[in-house]
Scaffold this motif. Structure first.
Motif, PDB file in Angstrom:
ATOM      1  N   ASN A   1      37.513  43.299  46.075  1.00  0.00           N
ATOM      2  CA  ASN A   1      37.939  42.546  44.936  1.00  0.00           C
ATOM      3  C   ASN A   1      39.149  41.814  45.203  1.00  0.00           C
ATOM      4  N   ALA A   2      40.152  42.532  45.631  1.00  0.00           N
ATOM      5  CA  ALA A   2      41.127  41.641  45.908  1.00  0.00           C
ATOM      6  C   ALA A   2      41.103  40.313  46.687  1.00  0.00           C
TER       7      ALA A   2
ATOM      8  N   PHE B   1      38.916  37.731  44.622  1.00  0.00           N
ATOM      9  CA  PHE B   1      39.667  37.081  43.394  1.00  0.00           C
ATOM     10  C   PHE B   1      41.106  36.636  43.840  1.00  0.00           C
TER      11      PHE B   1
ATOM     12  N   ILE C   1      44.538  39.135  35.599  1.00  0.00           N
ATOM     13  CA  ILE C   1      43.768  39.528  34.462  1.00  0.00           C
ATOM     14  C   ILE C   1      44.478  39.575  33.235  1.00  0.00           C
TER      15      ILE C   1
ATOM     16  N   THR D   1      31.112  45.250  33.354  1.00  0.00           N
ATOM     17  CA  THR D   1      31.978  44.358  32.571  1.00  0.00           C
ATOM     18  C   THR D   1      32.529  43.401  33.552  1.00  0.00           C
TER      19      THR D   1
ATOM     20  N   VAL E   1      34.940  39.850  33.513  1.00  0.00           N
ATOM     21  CA  VAL E   1      35.854  39.070  32.847  1.00  0.00           C
ATOM     22  C   VAL E   1      35.142  37.671  32.263  1.00  0.00           C
TER      23      VAL E   1
ATOM     24  N   ARG F   1      30.308  31.187  37.302  1.00  0.00           N
ATOM     25  CA  ARG F   1      31.772  31.744  37.419  1.00  0.00           C
ATOM     26  C   ARG F   1      32.439  31.602  38.941  1.00  0.00           C
TER      27      ARG F   1
ATOM     28  N   GLU G   1      30.819  36.376  43.397  1.00  0.00           N
ATOM     29  CA  GLU G   1      29.646  37.195  43.470  1.00  0.00           C
ATOM     30  C   GLU G   1      30.182  38.452  42.737  1.00  0.00           C
ATOM     31  N   GLY G   2      28.970  39.435  42.168  1.00  0.00           N
ATOM     32  CA  GLY G   2      29.385  40.503  41.894  1.00  0.00           C
ATOM     33  C   GLY G   2      28.632  40.967  40.672  1.00  0.00           C
TER      34      GLY G   2
ATOM     35  N   GLY H   1      29.483  43.682  38.360  1.00  0.00           N
ATOM     36  CA  GLY H   1      30.408  44.188  37.555  1.00  0.00           C
ATOM     37  C   GLY H   1      30.233  45.670  37.331  1.00  0.00           C
ATOM     38  N   ILE H   2      29.801  46.300  38.369  1.00  0.00           N
ATOM     39  CA  ILE H   2      29.780  47.950  38.269  1.00  0.00           C
ATOM     40  C   ILE H   2      30.766  48.289  39.197  1.00  0.00           C
TER      41      ILE H   2
ATOM     42  N   LEU I   1      33.944  48.458  39.710  1.00  0.00           N
ATOM     43  CA  LEU I   1      35.224  49.147  39.121  1.00  0.00           C
ATOM     44  C   LEU I   1      34.833  50.467  38.372  1.00  0.00           C
ATOM     45  N   ALA I   2      33.618  50.313  37.617  1.00  0.00           N
ATOM     46  CA  ALA I   2      33.025  51.445  36.922  1.00  0.00           C
ATOM     47  C   ALA I   2      32.885  52.640  38.090  1.00  0.00           C
TER      48      ALA I   2
ATOM     49  N   SER J   1      47.241  40.890  40.742  1.00  0.00           N
ATOM     50  CA  SER J   1      46.899  42.304  40.142  1.00  0.00           C
ATOM     51  C   SER J   1      47.267  43.531  41.169  1.00  0.00           C
TER      52      SER J   1
END
Ligand code: ADP
Length: 338
Positions: free
Chosen positions: A212-213, A216, A244, A257, A259, A265, A268-269, A271-272, A274-275, A298
């Motif tokens: 992720n780092a 983003f 963020i 989730t 953002v 956007r 790619e991803g 949204g799972i 971090l969960a 972040s």
């Protein structure tokens, strides 16, 4: 026990019990206190009204509490439904992109006039797309396993420093491709970095966060590593990326989730990620949190218990030696030792 009985049975039962107790005790008390028949009849009427008001008030408070609970559950269910729909749309897009890559480039491979370089280039795209698909499927499997409580923790001895080195080797070229500076930091020496925990999960959490780092962050640097504080190993992954907003930070670890949920956007991803990290960290008895400044960057942190191994175990020393041997062959890299 009482909570397990359905609402409608509970309320009827409570109403009946209250009524019977009220009639029994109030009649007995009045009979003892008052002899006059007329006063007794008038008091019986007042008692009836009092019962109606009191039970109406209790009924109101009880139903209100219950309805609020139902309303909250409904809002949550609707939100979860919306998130699931958005997730499905997003995951369809996420799956379709690499699939199109595989289909398109494998067709191009059939062309008779392609050069050797082109073959290499096309097979690279096919391999990358395949890996991306595998990653998506694994993530979906992981999140459903977390939700159904099927994740198992495997405790084994390993060196945190080896994980940090492996991660550096794994992500260095990805960071370099984006022109990012990439640093790893080791807090302990190799022997003290031997711990007991679930190596694969710690590796996966770090991998997700580093991935992720890099994803983003457009320019600047990424630092990752760990520190030991109060019997906890605290891992950190710091970037100089898009950051963020405080509003979005509240929900960042919720499943599905993102953002920005729009397909356009540019990242790619599904949204799972971090969960999954949160699910794993909690299973390992730790916490995960983030500090962030929008447009500045972040830092994600997660902690796990620091369960150190005794230094004199021959087996552990051997394991460490084997690991460092393996790493030495894949170096060199920028390590900041404390
Ligand atoms: P995704 O697959 O979309 O990356 P994650 O659960 O990993 O899903 O992340 C959820 C969202 O959190 C991302 O879509 C992104 O908006 C935000 N996010 C995660 N990591 C970072 C980061 N290092 N910098 C900025 N935003 C981030």
């Amino acid at each position: 026990m009482f909570e397990k009985i359905k609402f409608e049975y509970r309320i009827t039962f409570a109403y009946l019990i209250l009524g019977l107790l009220w009639i029994y005790f109030s009649d007995s008390i009045l009979d003892v206190l008052i002899d006059n028949k007329q006063i007794l009849t008038e008091l019986q009427t007042v008692k009836g009204f009092a019962y109606i008001f009191i039970t109406a008030l209790l009924l109101f408070l009880y139903v209100k509490k219950h309805s609020n609970k139902l309303r909250r559950a409904l809002v949550k269910a609707e939100e979860s439904d919306k998130l699931k729909t958005a997730f499905l749309q997003n995951i369809t897009h996420e799956i379709r992109t690499p699939l199109n890559g595989i289909l398109g480039f494998s067709k191009l491979l059939q062309d008779k006039d392609i050069t050797k370089e082109e073959i290499n280039e096309f097979t690279d795209v096919i391999r990358e797309s395949g890996n991306r698909l595998l990653e998506i499927v694994n993530n979906v499997l992981d999140i459903s396993k977390i939700e159904t409580g099927q994740i198992q923790i495997f405790n084994q001895s390993f060196s945190i420093n080896s994980i940090v080195s492996d991660l550096y080797v794994k992500f260095n070229s990805q960071a370099a491709k984006k022109g990012l500076e990439f640093y790893c930091h080791k807090y302990l020496d190799d022997v003290n970095s031997l711990i007991n925990n679930d190596e694969a999960k710690i590796h996966q959490i770090n991998s997700n966060l580093i991935n992720n780092a890099i994803k983003f962050t457009k320019s600047g640097r990424i630092d990752f590593g760990y520190e030991v504080k109060d019997d906890l190993v605290v891992f950190y992954i710091k970037d100089t990326g898009i950051g963020i907003s405080p509003e979005n930070m509240k929900h960042i670890f919720d499943r599905f989730t993102q953002v920005d949920l729009s397909i356009t956007r540019g990242y790619e991803g599904a949204g799972i990620g971090l969960a999954i990290c949160k699910g794993f960290v909690e299973l390992l008895g730790g916490k995960i949190w983030v500090e962030s400044d929008i447009h500045k960057g972040s830092t994600f942190f997660f902690s796990t218990p620091y369960i150190r191994l005794s230094k004199d175990s021959k087996l552990q020393e051997n394991r460490l030696n084997q690991k460092s041997l393996k790493i030495k062959t894949t170096m060199p890299y920028k390590v900041v030792n404390r």
